[in-house]
Design a protein around this motif. Structure first.
Motif, PDB file in Angstrom:
ATOM      1  N   GLN A 253       0.827  -1.202   0.000  1.00  0.00           N
ATOM      2  CA  GLN A 253       0.000   0.000   0.000  1.00  0.00           C
ATOM      3  C   GLN A 253       0.867   1.259   0.000  1.00  0.00           C
ATOM      4  N   LEU A 254       1.917   1.262   0.811  1.00  0.00           N
ATOM      5  CA  LEU A 254       2.804   2.419   0.840  1.00  0.00           C
ATOM      6  C   LEU A 254       3.450   2.627  -0.525  1.00  0.00           C
ATOM      7  N   ILE A 255       3.961   1.560  -1.099  1.00  0.00           N
ATOM      8  CA  ILE A 255       4.620   1.672  -2.402  1.00  0.00           C
ATOM      9  C   ILE A 255       3.631   2.153  -3.459  1.00  0.00           C
ATOM     10  N   SER A 256       2.449   1.577  -3.483  1.00  0.00           N
ATOM     11  CA  SER A 256       1.435   1.982  -4.470  1.00  0.00           C
ATOM     12  C   SER A 256       1.044   3.444  -4.300  1.00  0.00           C
ATOM     13  N   ARG A 257       0.968   3.909  -3.051  1.00  0.00           N
ATOM     14  CA  ARG A 257       0.603   5.298  -2.789  1.00  0.00           C
ATOM     15  C   ARG A 257       1.704   6.264  -3.223  1.00  0.00           C
ATOM     16  N   LEU A 258       2.970   5.837  -3.099  1.00  0.00           N
ATOM     17  CA  LEU A 258       4.084   6.738  -3.367  1.00  0.00           C
ATOM     18  C   LEU A 258       4.623   6.676  -4.795  1.00  0.00           C
ATOM     19  N   VAL A 259       4.356   5.612  -5.524  1.00  0.00           N
ATOM     20  CA  VAL A 259       4.872   5.495  -6.894  1.00  0.00           C
ATOM     21  C   VAL A 259       4.504   6.694  -7.765  1.00  0.00           C
ATOM     22  N   PRO A 260       3.274   7.204  -7.717  1.00  0.00           N
ATOM     23  CA  PRO A 260       2.957   8.352  -8.579  1.00  0.00           C
ATOM     24  C   PRO A 260       3.782   9.612  -8.294  1.00  0.00           C
TER      25      PRO A 260
END
Length: 105
Positions: A91-98
């Motif tokens: 979730q953290l990675i998905s939230r920060l990728v953009p």
């Protein structure tokens, strides 16, 4: 407390943790602040090499430094660990990728 708010911050943080010397520095500083010569002796590495590792940790805001006077009256650069608690998950990675600005090389 350290919070990671962007993909670039996450990359910098993970890169800072990706070295055994830097992990040892964090372990030592988790007990108490230390000055450079103390750290170099405890880690059995040269001060120039230690400074490279400390710079990487400081860029990631994992440690901070300050100048203080020793009992001898000499100035010494002390490093202390900043508290952090990062829950690394998808979730953290998905939230920060953009928010990533680093380009693939």
């Amino acid at each position: 407390m350290k919070h990671i708010n962007s993909g670039d911050e996450l990359l910098l943080f993970l890169e800072a943790l990706s070295n055994p010397h830097r992990m040892r520095i964090i372990s030592i500083l988790s007990v108490e602040k230390q000055y450079v010569s103390q750290l170099a002796r405890e880690l059995s590495i040269s001060r120039p090499l230690l400074y490279l590792h400390l710079q990487k940790l400081e860029e990631a805001k994992i440690v901070t430094s300050s100048m203080e006077l020793l009992e001898s009256g000499k100035a010494a650069k002390y490093y202390k660990l900043n508290q952090f608690d990062v829950s690394l998950n998808e979730q953290l990675i998905s939230r920060l990728v953009p928010t990533l600005t680093h380009k693939n090389k």
